[in-house]
Design an enzyme around this catalytic site. Sequence first.
Site, PDB file in Angstrom:
ATOM      1  CE  LYS A  61      -7.048  -0.064   3.252  1.00 57.64           C
ATOM      2  NZ  LYS A  61      -7.320  -0.548   4.611  1.00 57.64           N
TER       3      LYS A  61
ATOM      4  CG  HIS B  39      -4.607  -1.031  -0.047  1.00 60.31           C
ATOM      5  ND1 HIS B  39      -4.987   0.300  -0.027  1.00 60.31           N
ATOM      6  CD2 HIS B  39      -4.090  -1.301   1.183  1.00 60.31           C
ATOM      7  CE1 HIS B  39      -4.712   0.810   1.161  1.00 60.31           C
ATOM      8  NE2 HIS B  39      -4.165  -0.131   1.907  1.00 60.31           N
TER       9      HIS B  39
ATOM     10  CB  SER C 174      -0.951   0.003   1.198  1.00 64.25           C
ATOM     11  OG  SER C 174      -0.243  -0.052   2.413  1.00 64.25           O
TER      12      SER C 174
END
Length: 394
Positions: free
Chosen positions: A241, A212, A184
């Site tokens: 996320k 991610h 990330s």
Amino acid sequence: MADAFLSHVSDTLSQIKAEGLYKTERMITSPQGGEITVGGRQVINLCANNYLGLADHPALIEAAKNAMEPKGFGMASVRFICGTQDIHRELEQQLAKFLGKDDSILFAACFDANGGLFEPLLGPEDAVISDSLNHASIIDGIRLCKAKRYRYINNDMNDLEAWLKQARADGARHIMIATDGVFSMDGYLANLPRIRELADKYDAVVMVDDCHATGFMGPRGAGTPDHFGVDVDILTGTLGKALGGAIGGYIAGPQPVIDLLRQRARPYLFSNSLPPSIVAAGLEAIRLVEDGDMLRKQLFGNAKYWRAGLEKLGFDLLPGEHPIIPVMLGEAQLAQDMAARLFDEGVYVSGFFFPVVPRGQARIRTQMNAALTRDELDRALAAFGKVGKELGVI
């Protein structure tokens, strides 16, 4: 409390500030989105993990509201006592189906999922081989288990194979390879095709943290395995996320693995269940993602446009295909100064520096999302150009 202890803590804080490593927080007074309100000002937000722009999506808000009246506000218990509702199992089953796994298990966050994964599955006779740039939650989870630990150079497949050979030579009963799907801080993707090949060659299990990537990487948005077209054994991830940006983590994998984690994963056994509103919104997020081709197209279109604009201005970028696009600056103080000046220009970003990244590799990590418009990106590029020249970065 002892004066000497408080003095030691204060000295540590002073040292952090003197090194330019002290982190501050700004108060947001609006929902998360492409533009947010901070300190009474509207600013373009380029540093959220809100990849698909779902954090303020009306359908998720409505789903959360609609769940509270029939299901209540909170569970006030852990899952195995009296904290499991039908929608908890529904979300676990939908996540498993979406990710192509037998089943999944929910946690309060992916940090808890990674913290609870390794100890129940690996003993002193086993080995875990971890990428050197793995997320802190993977590192902490591995520390909690008694398996032998090996670490390979980030994405270096020759080094990984060397450690696989070493683990076999050391007599490991079972070997698990642990990696982020996306690193990330850099936006780099793990080399899952080669990792899978090596795992098969040395009879190892592959675990991937796909926080991610879930929701937008791959043709279905099912993450890095979907992107590469390979199968991995155990997936961890988050609802916090791309899948709405709230809270909640999960582990997905083979049925026996999930069943054992329900029996022995400590963060699962000793933490309250996710609130019904979060679960209901998570179900709605999966439905949106499964029909989310346009959102993914917008996200990657924005990423391509933004990267090209920064390169044209002359910024030093890390290469990549992910919507994480780091602007490399080197020094921590410069990263903080640039973030502060960009805020003055109406752009909200954060400087990243030690210990989040190695010393001398400070950066501003910009992140694209599907909610950003081209007008917002153009205004942000103008601000980056102005501040970059003022600070001598370009």
